[in-house]
Design a protein around this motif. Structure first.
Motif, short mmCIF file in Angstrom:
data_model
loop_
_atom_site.label_atom_id
_atom_site.label_comp_id
_atom_site.label_asym_id
_atom_site.label_seq_id
_atom_site.Cartn_x
_atom_site.Cartn_y
_atom_site.Cartn_z
N GLU A 703 10.45 7.29 -8.98
CA GLU A 703 9.70 6.20 -8.37
C GLU A 703 8.65 6.79 -7.42
OE1 GLU A 703 11.90 2.87 -7.54
OE2 GLU A 703 10.06 1.80 -6.94
N GLU A 737 -4.24 1.33 -7.24
CA GLU A 737 -2.87 1.56 -6.77
C GLU A 737 -1.93 0.49 -7.31
OE1 GLU A 737 -2.51 2.40 -2.62
OE2 GLU A 737 -0.33 2.66 -2.76
N GLU A 738 -2.40 -0.73 -7.29
CA GLU A 738 -1.57 -1.81 -7.83
C GLU A 738 -1.29 -1.59 -9.30
OE1 GLU A 738 -3.57 -5.43 -6.84
OE2 GLU A 738 -3.01 -5.19 -4.72
N LYS A 741 1.35 0.95 -9.75
CA LYS A 741 2.68 0.40 -9.49
C LYS A 741 3.15 -0.42 -10.68
CE LYS A 741 2.76 0.19 -4.48
NZ LYS A 741 1.87 -0.52 -3.54
N ASP A 745 6.45 0.14 -13.05
CA ASP A 745 7.42 -0.94 -13.31
C ASP A 745 7.56 -1.18 -14.81
OD1 ASP A 745 7.67 -1.20 -10.65
OD2 ASP A 745 6.53 -3.07 -10.47
#
Ligand code: TPP
Ligand code: TPP
Ligand code: SF4
Ligand code: SF4
Ligand code: SF4
Ligand code: SF4
Ligand code: SF4
Ligand code: SF4
Lengths: 755, 755
Positions: A703, A737-738, A741, A745
């Motif tokens: 992660e 960045e989003e 992420k 996920d």
């Protein structure tokens, strides 16, 4: 007319562009500039040709004889490039080096000396290297040298030239801060005064040629090619070659292993090894792009015969302990001085030292390579350490110092090089991989090495598939015949035939079995079918077929074909060097480029996230797919390479490859570290999808731990945007960045889906 | 020298290949055969040119004058093809029809009659249509006609010819069972005797030409093109056109709507509507590939003025009830007789009847099309019923009868046709979509219709993207100007400008707003910016850009570009007609072909599962993706089309398209039923991935209910393998079914993943 010899990436070309602009903008002179490059990436030779004068310039060709010639890199003197021979009588020859005059005298060849003496050349020396270091400009000598040029060439009043240079520096560097501007101004002032005009000893007029020395030996065809083509080309004198020099290569085939004869000596500093602190992990060799640092295990005898300068230590642990002595050999003249090995060393057992200081290590390296026998028992394709006891069959390539692409390719050749075929797309990897007559791919002592061929940019996947299918057909036909032997022949032959058939699909084992079969068959000159099989003996063993290229190829222009090849289900391996940009042509955005990345065609930062080639390939379900980043996880990269080759269908490895084009803070010395950061912050993800497994998907990345924005700011391909479009930068970088992420996920979900 | 006029797919070409083989193999004669085709898919004209003789044949061209000419399709007589004019004096002209001599006399044109009389042509009549029907061979008249040819042409002794034909039939059909063989033998016996040589009335020598009649009107440019090019071409007399005929089309642009003038009349049977049982669901119109069955809502006045043969019923439910009368109009001369409408009708309100019997319905159809006004309130893009009250802007195309591709394309034109641009890959859709001068794409009463252009096969996606980007740039520039108006102009203009800007991204609404804006601006001749905007008025409204092509294009040859376009994020719609094979070129396997499928290049059945183009596109996350199959779910198809256009990014719809090439049992009449079966058994899955939604993935297919193997056995592209490679067939078909199950499971998992 002025000519400047620079080293790709040293700023010479940029400075000259700047100079010609200053002259053009501030005098009444007509100006012209040509820039000539060799085929090396950064670290190659550049020659800037500047013309200016009171009349229009009508010379659409390079300069032959110049009023001013500058040599910005001392190694060009050592190598005997014909530089001063292009200075007109009475003209200036400026040499940049750390040498004293006596040292220069030692390095300069006799022909140059005679020319200088006979033509009243004004020889000027400067040490911009130490000067730049001393004022905090690191390796950037170009401003100093530019200033020296203006001072010597007297195109315009010196004070005026200095003014213009300073103005240019101010406008270029103000964004980077006042201190950078000040540093440049200082460099300009220094350059105008720091040179020294040298008196020429009379003896030079009659200097006598020394024997140039022949290549130390090797395969005769290679030596011939090296002498006939590589040497003249390497001296930047290739234009003088007659067509007839290429007759032995009329079919486009060149001998492997020529790069070993180049000994470019372009590094300023090279690593020095501390045998006492070294824990013999071989990580330095594992990451070295140029195969210029290599571990050897020596028997007592081999150690005894080694050159005096040899450093060594008993093997400290594991196999070979108590039996062999360990030596980490470094080739100073081939090393590019990237410092990556130093960076990765867990025990600080490597230190960068001046090239000069390491001169004696060349003989050590040469001895190890040519005289020390392979220690098979130490070799292991599956471990970082064991893999490095195998011979790299890609060495001394023309890639940039620190280039990640070459580290990957080198590693693959260590595992499969002796039974490997590479189909290479156009791109950086075709430039560092196959400049005509300078082949960095090489052979082992049995003469076996990767067969390498460059296809068109767009059809490389299909090209590689064709190679594979051709091999397969030939082998299948041969195998039919071997089957007959396995059933009918004498016990020994039948046994060899069976061993061959049993290992038919296993590249490594089949290599050995095929050799044994050939030996056995050669003992039966009267057997017809044996002769038939022998007539195809080169095709008997299973080849490891690798289709290689950059992201521009794999994600964009060659993707249609790549998809077709992956879909075919055939047993080929695809390796993508993902620099996230078309590196070879100067950095155009590709579909692998990421949000916010500044590139050609994406000057305001790319808006769209990078394409997930890996996921696309995974949808087939029968394609092995991996994303790797060597510096982030040495073991995982090796695992992926081994799994890809073992998987009996198509395989695709996408390898994150930091690149000069990324403008990483601190330079390419941080290449491997940057990979680690990329993975830790979630910029790049490591995973493997192996259809042969029950749960095919393995997520190797942890992660993300944060630091995404720091990562971006550490590379000018991103940070640039913050300067130029601050608001947009913020938006895009947040989105990036989003997206990262969300991507992680998604991978976690995929892991579940495939459980 | 013999010439045979056949209808594509009627077996004429096959029979002639067989005949020439019989002659070549069993006589000493030299033989030659050429086969000439028009640009229509099945249902087009074929001309077989057979030469045989005692000397080597050196005529590398079609036959001009023949000893024997056969017309296998009566409509060619009606249309006045110059067939008999190519019979040498004294030669034979064989006409196949259901006509009596009197009827033939009525249909044959005067020029043909005069030619027959003056050149002593032996006119021979045969009714192979009823004969074939009577012996259980359905529409397959070719064997009977072949036998008649041998009997009349006397190439070899009749008994011998019959023997050879029977042998050939035995070897061709034994696989299909003895009864099929017997049927063919019977047909051969019948053909040799069932014809009748006709006595020619003397009056024919002086028969007088009737006026051919002009096209009934329409846009003048279209009418001119139809008269100058389409008619001669349609009469198979295009070779006689001078180059000057094409001058008005020198830029490659052809007028839309020409296909309406063809009135090919190739169907043997066409549907007859029962207005009493019909529930007015419009499903028949929704599936009709050729737009030859269309619902209309008539006002009292319109009903009163309608032709006598008009059938109608009051609107039974919903909007328009109590106000309009409903009529389902059928165009017998355009209908291809596929029977699909009959098949889909839930109330059996359609029955196939002979073309002759429905003659009066043509006038009804023509009246409805030209005189009945649109009833906007009944139109609804979002319902099956409502969509069919809109004008199809693809009609009477040259596709095969029953072709699924055209049903989809027709539907899309009903929704977006008046503001739509189509970039079409090469493939069937470029053949039925754009044969020069026969354009089936048409315009509405305002002259608006789809702008259609065919690109190269390989670059269609890029080509469409370019069209979109061009439009976007033009509109964005215009919008800047409209913004100025919105802020400054008088209230009415400002209001129109605002309405335009508010609907900027909504194709339908923007169309209306743009029209209003144009009207308003045209009232201001003195306003400069208004004039500037008006100069680009064609570009004002948002166009719906559709990139269309087959699976060969989208999955294979054009995939690299398609991927690039999808990745671009731009607002284009891609529609893939997935026939799972390269249909247009005769059925080569594509990556959409499935396990076990027999195709060109996959003669022993494809081994590898079909590529999931949908899933590949879904990996981007910002591409709208849907898989549809009209016959399986009419509503879902419509939903996908609406969602794709509404989604403000790239959209991809992959439409399952049964095809002639699949050799479905019972023929293309089962096209839509086959889609239903495909989805029910899990052969094809329906889903939609809409990135605009929070849970983007919707699985529209239910869990498969079994029947997978039955589905395969219902199509010869699969069942063939069982005959030819029974064991392999079993293996592959099992694998195929397992793969289908795994795929469905995977989709269920994806649904979860995206929740
Ligand atoms: C069809 C075609 N287009 C363009 C080029 C020019 N070209 C040569 S190398 C290259 C870039 C290669 O980029 P990439 O594949 O990312 O490899 P890299 O250089 O980054 O390793 C391009 C555009 C070409 N050779 N052929
Ligand atoms: C580059 C190129 N290759 C081959 C062709 C020949 N060609 C024309 S149409 C076609 C097949 C089209 O198949 P598909 O895309 O599946 O469409 P379909 O006909 O099935 O609707 C081929 C191979 C071509 N026009 N261009
Ligand atoms: S400095 Fe770079 S090129 Fe030199 S040995 Fe180390 S890693 Fe290799
Ligand atoms: S990385 Fe350091 S410790 Fe490891 S082998 Fe190299 S020098 Fe020794
Ligand atoms: S990939 Fe980057 S670092 Fe490597 S040779 Fe090319 S430009 Fe240099
Ligand atoms: S038979 Fe076929 S072409 Fe004719 S109206 Fe029905 S669906 Fe349309
Ligand atoms: S499908 Fe049948 S019920 Fe429905 S509109 Fe057509 S004819 Fe009427
Ligand atoms: S897609 Fe199939 S059915 Fe349609 S026109 Fe082409 S060959 Fe005929």
């Amino acid at each position: 007319e002025c000519k400047f010899w620079g080293l790709g990436g040293d700023g010479t070309v940029g400075a000259n562009k700047n100079s010609i602009k200053i002259i053009g903008d501030n005098t009444n002179k007509y100006v012209q500039a040509y820039f000539q490059y060799d085929s090396k990436k950064t670290g190659g030779v550049t020659i800037s040709h500047l013309r200016f004068g009171d009349h229009p310039i009508r010379s659409p060709y390079y300069i032959n004889m110049a009023d001013f010639v500058a040599c910005h890199n001392p190694s060009y003197i050592t190598k005997g490039y014909k530089m001063v021979q292009a200075v007109k009588p009475g003209g200036v020859f400026l040499v940049n080096s750390q040498w004293t005059f006596e040292e220069l005298e030692r390095h300069l060849d006799a022909e140059a000396k005679r020319y200088i003496a006979k033509n009243r050349i004004r020889l000027v020396m400067i040490n911009a290297i130490d000067l730049a270091q001393s004022i905090g400009m690191g390796k950037r000598t170009n401003t100093i040298l530019q200033s020296a040029f203006f001072s010597l060439a007297k195109v315009m009043p010196e004070a005026e030239a200095i003014g213009h240079m300073k103005d240019a520096a101010t406008s270029s560097y103000l964004k980077k801060g006042q201190d950078v501007v000040d540093m440049n101004h200082k460099a300009i002032d220094l350059g105008a005064t720091a040179y020294e005009i040298v008196a020429i000893p009379e003896s030079w007029a009659t200097a006598e040629d020394k024997d140039r020395g022949k290549p130390v030996g090797g395969r005769p065809a290679t030596v011939k090619m090296v002498e006939d083509i590589l040497f003249p080309v390497a001296r930047m004198d290739g234009d003088s070659l007659p067509v007839s020099a290429f007759v032995p290569h009329a079919d486009g085939t060149f001998e492997l292993g020529a790069a070993a004869y180049e000994k470019r000596g372009v590094a300023v500093n090279v690593p020095e090894w501390n045998e006492n602190t070294c824990i013999q992990c071989n990580r330095c060799a594992y990451v070295c792009p140029h195969a210029t640092i290599r571990p050897f295990a020596l028997s007592g005898q081999e150690l005894a015969a080694a050159p005096e300068a040899t450093k060594s230590a008993p093997i400290k642990a594991g196999k070979g302990k108590g039996e062999y002595t360990y030596a980490m050999a470094i080739s100073p003249l081939d090393c590019m001085g990237c410092g990556i090995c130093v960076n990765i060393c867990p025990t600080n057992s490597l230190t960068m030292m001046s090239l000069e200081s390491q001169g004696a290590q060349q003989a050590v390296f040469n001895y190890m390579v040519s005289e020390v026998a392979e220690k098979k028992e130490l070799q292991d394709n599956k471990t970082v350490k064991g893999s490095q006891f195998k011979q790299p069959m890609l060495e001394f390539s023309g890639s940039c110092a620190g280039c990640a692409e070459t580290s990957y390719a080198r590693l693959i050749t260590q595992i499969y090089g002796d039974h490997m075929i590479i189909s290479n797309a156009t791109g950086c990897s075709s430039i560092w991989g196959g400049p005509a007559a300078t082949s960095p791919y090489t052979v082992n002592k049995e003469g076996k090495g990767p067969a390498w061929v460059n296809s068109l940019f767009e059809d490389n996947a299909e090209h590689g598939l064709g190679i594979y299918l051709g091999q397969k057909k030939l082998r299948d036909d041969l195998a039919e015949k071997v089957k007959i032997l396995a059933e009918g022949a004498d016990a020994e032959t039948a046994e060899a035939a069976r061993a061959y058939l049993d290992t038919y699909c296993d590249g490594g084992a089949n290599q050995a079995a095929a050799s044994r079969l050939i030996e056995t068959l050669e003992k039966n000159p009267s057997c017809d079918i044996c002769r038939e099989i022998l007539s195809g003996k080169d095709y008997l063993n299973k080849k490891s077929v690798w289709i290689m290229g950059g992201d521009g190829w794999a994600f964009d222009i060659g993707y249609g074909g790549l998809d077709h090849v992956l879909a075919s289900g055939e047993d080929v391996n695809v390796f993508v060097f993902n620099t996230e940009v078309y590196s070879n042509t100067g950095g155009q955005a590709s579909k692998a480029s990421n949000i916010g990345q500044v590139a050609q065609f994406a000057a305001a930062g790319k808006e769209i996230k990078s394409k997930s080639l890996a996921e696309l390939a995974m949808t087939y379900g029968y394609v092995y797919v991996a994303q790797v980043a060597m510096g982030a996880n040495l073991e995982q990269t090796l695992k992926a390479i081994n799994e890809a080759e073992a998987y009996p269908g198509p395989s695709l490895i996408i390898a994150y490859s930091p690149c000069e084009m990324h403008s990483i803070k601190g330079g390419m010395v941080n290449c491997q570290v940057e990979m680690k950061k990329a993975v830790e912050c979630g910029y790049w993800n490591l995973f493997r999808f192996n259809p042969a497994l029950e749960s095919p998907f393995t997520l190797d990345s942890k992660e993300p731990v944060g630091g995404y924005q720091d990562f971006l700011m550490n590379e000018a391909r991103y940070s640039r945007l913050t300067m130029e479009f601050p608001e947009r930068a913020e938006t895009l970088f947040t989105a990036a960045e989003e997206n990262a992420k969300a991507r992680y996920d998604h991978l976690v979900k995929l892991k579940k889906l495939y459980e």
